[in-house]
Design a protein around this motif. Structure first.
Motif, PDB file in Angstrom:
ATOM      1  N   THR A   1       0.840  -1.205   0.000  1.00 40.67           N
ATOM      2  CA  THR A   1       0.000   0.000   0.000  1.00 40.67           C
ATOM      3  C   THR A   1       0.872   1.251   0.000  1.00 40.67           C
ATOM      4  OG1 THR A   1      -1.731  -1.181   1.205  1.00 40.67           O
ATOM      5  CG2 THR A   1      -1.815   1.225   1.255  1.00 40.67           C
ATOM      6  N   HIS A   2       1.919   1.226   0.795  1.00 41.22           N
ATOM      7  CA  HIS A   2       2.833   2.373   0.836  1.00 41.22           C
ATOM      8  C   HIS A   2       3.500   2.581  -0.525  1.00 41.22           C
ATOM      9  CE1 HIS A   2       5.795   5.188   2.425  1.00 41.22           C
ATOM     10  NE2 HIS A   2       6.741   4.453   1.840  1.00 41.22           N
ATOM     11  N   VAL A   3       3.904   1.456  -1.158  1.00 40.25           N
ATOM     12  CA  VAL A   3       4.552   1.572  -2.473  1.00 40.25           C
ATOM     13  C   VAL A   3       3.584   2.145  -3.509  1.00 40.25           C
ATOM     14  CG1 VAL A   3       5.536   0.245  -4.372  1.00 40.25           C
ATOM     15  CG2 VAL A   3       6.223  -0.261  -2.030  1.00 40.25           C
ATOM     16  N   ILE A   4       2.333   1.644  -3.509  1.00 33.38           N
ATOM     17  CA  ILE A   4       1.331   2.128  -4.463  1.00 33.38           C
ATOM     18  C   ILE A   4       1.038   3.601  -4.227  1.00 33.38           C
ATOM     19  CG2 ILE A   4      -1.061   1.893  -5.209  1.00 33.38           C
ATOM     20  CD1 ILE A   4       0.796  -0.287  -6.238  1.00 33.38           C
ATOM     21  N   ASN A   5       0.888   3.974  -2.958  1.00 35.19           N
ATOM     22  CA  ASN A   5       0.639   5.395  -2.659  1.00 35.19           C
ATOM     23  C   ASN A   5       1.809   6.261  -3.114  1.00 35.19           C
ATOM     24  OD1 ASN A   5      -1.823   4.783  -1.508  1.00 35.19           O
ATOM     25  ND2 ASN A   5      -1.012   4.641   0.578  1.00 35.19           N
ATOM     26  N   TYR A   6       3.001   5.776  -2.913  1.00 38.91           N
ATOM     27  CA  TYR A   6       4.173   6.542  -3.351  1.00 38.91           C
ATOM     28  C   TYR A   6       4.182   6.683  -4.877  1.00 38.91           C
ATOM     29  CZ  TYR A   6       9.058   7.623  -4.413  1.00 38.91           C
ATOM     30  OH  TYR A   6      10.196   8.197  -4.909  1.00 38.91           O
ATOM     31  N   LEU A   7       3.865   5.586  -5.583  1.00 39.18           N
ATOM     32  CA  LEU A   7       3.809   5.661  -7.049  1.00 39.18           C
ATOM     33  C   LEU A   7       2.716   6.623  -7.505  1.00 39.18           C
ATOM     34  CD1 LEU A   7       4.264   1.909  -8.054  1.00 39.18           C
ATOM     35  CD2 LEU A   7       5.928   3.764  -8.320  1.00 39.18           C
ATOM     36  N   GLU A   8       1.561   6.570  -6.831  1.00 41.42           N
ATOM     37  CA  GLU A   8       0.480   7.489  -7.197  1.00 41.42           C
ATOM     38  C   GLU A   8       0.911   8.939  -6.996  1.00 41.42           C
ATOM     39  OE1 GLU A   8      -3.024   6.517  -5.040  1.00 41.42           O
ATOM     40  OE2 GLU A   8      -3.466   4.723  -6.220  1.00 41.42           O
ATOM     41  N   GLU A   9       1.604   9.194  -5.889  1.00 42.12           N
ATOM     42  CA  GLU A   9       2.070  10.566  -5.641  1.00 42.12           C
ATOM     43  C   GLU A   9       3.053  11.012  -6.715  1.00 42.12           C
ATOM     44  OE1 GLU A   9       3.702  10.644  -1.747  1.00 42.12           O
ATOM     45  OE2 GLU A   9       1.774  10.333  -0.727  1.00 42.12           O
ATOM     46  N   ARG A  10       3.964  10.095  -7.082  1.00 39.15           N
ATOM     47  CA  ARG A  10       4.959  10.473  -8.088  1.00 39.15           C
ATOM     48  C   ARG A  10       4.306  10.664  -9.455  1.00 39.15           C
ATOM     49  NH1 ARG A  10       8.458  13.104  -6.473  1.00 39.15           N
ATOM     50  NH2 ARG A  10       9.659  12.695  -8.396  1.00 39.15           N
ATOM     51  N   LEU A  11       3.378   9.785  -9.821  1.00 34.40           N
ATOM     52  CA  LEU A  11       2.692   9.910 -11.105  1.00 34.40           C
ATOM     53  C   LEU A  11       1.799  11.148 -11.126  1.00 34.40           C
ATOM     54  CD1 LEU A  11       1.752   6.196 -11.792  1.00 34.40           C
ATOM     55  CD2 LEU A  11       3.471   7.559 -12.989  1.00 34.40           C
ATOM     56  N   THR A  12       1.161  11.432  -9.998  1.00 33.99           N
ATOM     57  CA  THR A  12       0.341  12.649  -9.924  1.00 33.99           C
ATOM     58  C   THR A  12       1.194  13.889 -10.081  1.00 33.99           C
ATOM     59  OG1 THR A  12      -1.252  11.541  -8.471  1.00 33.99           O
ATOM     60  CG2 THR A  12      -1.263  13.943  -8.451  1.00 33.99           C
ATOM     61  N   ALA A  13       2.348  13.893  -9.391  1.00 31.22           N
ATOM     62  CA  ALA A  13       3.261  15.042  -9.524  1.00 31.22           C
ATOM     63  C   ALA A  13       3.748  15.171 -10.962  1.00 31.22           C
ATOM     64  CB  ALA A  13       4.435  14.875  -8.568  1.00 31.22           C
ATOM     65  N   HIS A  14       4.034  14.011 -11.582  1.00 38.00           N
ATOM     66  CA  HIS A  14       4.478  14.047 -12.986  1.00 38.00           C
ATOM     67  C   HIS A  14       3.371  14.565 -13.900  1.00 38.00           C
ATOM     68  CE1 HIS A  14       6.637  12.861 -16.601  1.00 38.00           C
ATOM     69  NE2 HIS A  14       5.524  12.242 -17.023  1.00 38.00           N
ATOM     70  N   SER A  15       2.125  14.131 -13.663  1.00 38.80           N
ATOM     71  CA  SER A  15       0.999  14.591 -14.485  1.00 38.80           C
ATOM     72  C   SER A  15       0.762  16.089 -14.294  1.00 38.80           C
ATOM     73  CB  SER A  15      -0.258  13.805 -14.125  1.00 38.80           C
ATOM     74  OG  SER A  15      -0.082  12.427 -14.401  1.00 38.80           O
ATOM     75  N   ILE A  16       0.879  16.542 -13.052  1.00 39.83           N
ATOM     76  CA  ILE A  16       0.701  17.987 -12.787  1.00 39.83           C
ATOM     77  C   ILE A  16       1.758  18.785 -13.531  1.00 39.83           C
ATOM     78  CG2 ILE A  16       0.877  19.755 -10.987  1.00 39.83           C
ATOM     79  CD1 ILE A  16      -0.381  17.705  -9.057  1.00 39.83           C
ATOM     80  N   GLU A  17       2.995  18.304 -13.459  1.00 40.19           N
ATOM     81  CA  GLU A  17       4.080  19.003 -14.155  1.00 40.19           C
ATOM     82  C   GLU A  17       3.848  18.997 -15.662  1.00 40.19           C
ATOM     83  OE1 GLU A  17       7.526  21.196 -14.655  1.00 40.19           O
ATOM     84  OE2 GLU A  17       6.309  20.779 -12.865  1.00 40.19           O
ATOM     85  N   HIS A  18       3.331  17.876 -16.163  1.00 38.76           N
ATOM     86  CA  HIS A  18       3.045  17.780 -17.591  1.00 38.76           C
ATOM     87  C   HIS A  18       1.938  18.762 -17.990  1.00 38.76           C
ATOM     88  CE1 HIS A  18       2.331  14.966 -21.288  1.00 38.76           C
ATOM     89  NE2 HIS A  18       3.013  16.059 -21.587  1.00 38.76           N
TER      90      HIS A  18
END
Length: 461
Positions: A36-53
């Motif tokens: 769960t921690h790994v998935i949440n971390y990936l979601e945060e990183r992908l969300t940050a990447h999408s926001i930057e995009h």
């Protein structure tokens, strides 16, 4: 509760299962929280990447939109359509908000014929990334919202610098449903693989531990059995020594108290019998009494022989010669019953350090028993041979096979099947043989008759 658990009788398999279940719950809980921690971390990183995009796209479109909104209306529409179509093809949703009037004036997914109030559009559900309330009339940056199809949308709001307006905002949105579905599938896959892996590890560990446990249990049972046998042997040895001591004390007392009177009785009866003053009837009665005196004297002698200690000779004793001497001693009895004896000597020689007198008595008892058990005109066979590191002596007769109970109790002191037997003959044989480090076995079948086997270790002797 503690007392209840103490009173429970736990089986090793139950303890193993409970241990692995508890371990599985702990490891599984830690593993699931870890995924769960790994998935949440990936979601945060992908969300940050999408926001930057989204922010980069807004920056690249900002100048075009600003110049477009400062031109004629027709030019504005054409320019916007081209820009919208270019990015719409890649799944982006472009909106323009008029904060002053709180309306949506451009939406790439909807052909607006007139501005639409923000509160009536899909943007009304917008929140900040952390879930707090967002004000579309004041805030800039990243936000979440639900589209008309209830798909999650990630939006970047960028202020447009138009001198006359000053209230227009460019919004770049991206549908996150496929990403959320992927993360959900990834989460489920990771959890499934993790649980399956832990299950296989638990099963393998359980069976491994059970195998090790069974090996340990078998070794422990074997050691317990060995210790039990040693204790039984020690207990039997103590009982035998106690029994021998009791028999020895009894025999000493009886010998001291009875032999002299028996000798006097025998002497007196012999004198009376030889006086010639009595009839045949009285003489037969005297012979009967003399026979009983001899029997009592023989019982005392055998009892003393049974408890006499073993003293091995310093010089080796030839067992073939010793048994040949026993045979010669019993030749009159053999001739009287018409019994033949067939003895096979040891070709390589068979000499042992033994108590010659006690071994002579033991072999004599064996031969006497064989003669008494053999039918008239029967045959006794005996052999002395070397096998590996053992000297084997066997003697057998063709008499009636003994019962299982007789074979089991044959070596017990005072056990006998003879009307006037003492029950000490085979007991003496067993004691003498075992005192010399050997073994004696008794067997009998209807085909082979009765057989006694003595085995001595040549290394020990």
């Amino acid at each position: 509760m503690t007392k209840l658990f103490r009173n429970l009788k736990w089986k090793p398999s139950t303890v193993s299962w409970l241990s692995f279940v508890l371990m599985g719950l702990i490891v599984g809980g830690v593993g699931l929280s870890g995924t769960t921690h790994v998935i949440n971390y990936l979601e945060e990183r992908l969300t940050a990447h999408s926001i930057e995009h989204n922010r980069e796209i807004a920056s690249s479109l900002l100048s075009k939109f600003e110049s477009t909104f400062q031109s004629d209306a027709d030019d504005v529409s054409n320019a916007l359509l081209h820009a919208i179509e270019d990015y719409k093809a890649f799944g982006f949703r472009i909106v323009v908000l008029d904060r002053k009037n709180q309306t949506v004036i451009v939406d790439s997914e909807t052909l607006l014929t007139s501005p639409r109030p923000i509160k009536e559009s899909w943007l009304a559900s917008a929140t900040k990334i952390d879930g707090s309330e967002v004000s579309l009339t004041q805030d800039f940056g990243a936000a979440h919202a639900l589209g008309e199809d209830l798909h999650p949308m990630l939006i970047w709001l960028q202020e447009m610098e138009i001198p006359e307006s000053g209230s227009l905002v460019l919004g770049i949105g991206k549908d996150q449903k496929s990403l959320m579905d992927f993360m959900g599938d990834l989460h489920w896959s990771l959890d499934s693989v993790l649980l399956l892996t832990y299950l296989l590890i638990a099963l393998l560990g359980y069976y491994t531990m059970r195998s090790i446990g069974r090996i340990y249990e078998r070794r422990l049972e074997s050691r317990i059995q060995e210790r039990t046998q040693e204790l039984d042997a020690a207990h039997k040895e103590v009982l035998n020594k106690t029994k021998l001591a009791t028999i020895g004390q009894t025999a000493s007392v009886l010998t001291h108290e009875m032999r002299n009177p028996l000798a006097s009785i025998k002497l007196a009866l012999s004198s009376l019998k030889g006086s010639g003053h009595y009839e045949d009837r009285e003489i037969r009665r005297m012979d009967l009494v003399l026979g009983e005196v001899d029997r009592l004297d023989e019982l005392l002698s055998k009892t003393l022989d049974y408890v006499r200690p073993i003293n091995r000779s310093a010089n080796p004793v030839d067992m073939d010669k010793l048994f040949t001497k026993v045979i010669k001693q019993q030749e009159p009895l053999l001739e009287e019953k018409g019994i033949r004896i067939k003895h096979e000597s040891c070709s390589s020689g068979a000499s042992l350090h033994v108590d010659q007198a006690q071994m002579h008595q033991a072999l004599l008892n064996l031969l006497k028993n064989a003669i008494e058990a053999s039918p008239t005109d029967g045959e006794i066979t005996s052999s002395l041979r070397c096998e590996d590191d053992k000297l084997i002596f066997e003697i057998s007769n063709a008499g009636e096979a003994p019962s299982a109970e007789v074979q089991r109790r044959a070596f017990e002191p005072f056990f006998t099947t003879k009307p006037k037997g003492t029950g000490l003959g085979l007991g003496l044989v067993k004691r003498v043989v075992e005192e010399h480090g050997g073994t004696v076995t008794f067997s009998g079948t209807t085909e082979t008759g009765t057989r006694l086997t003595l085995a001595f270790s040549l290394r020990e002797l």
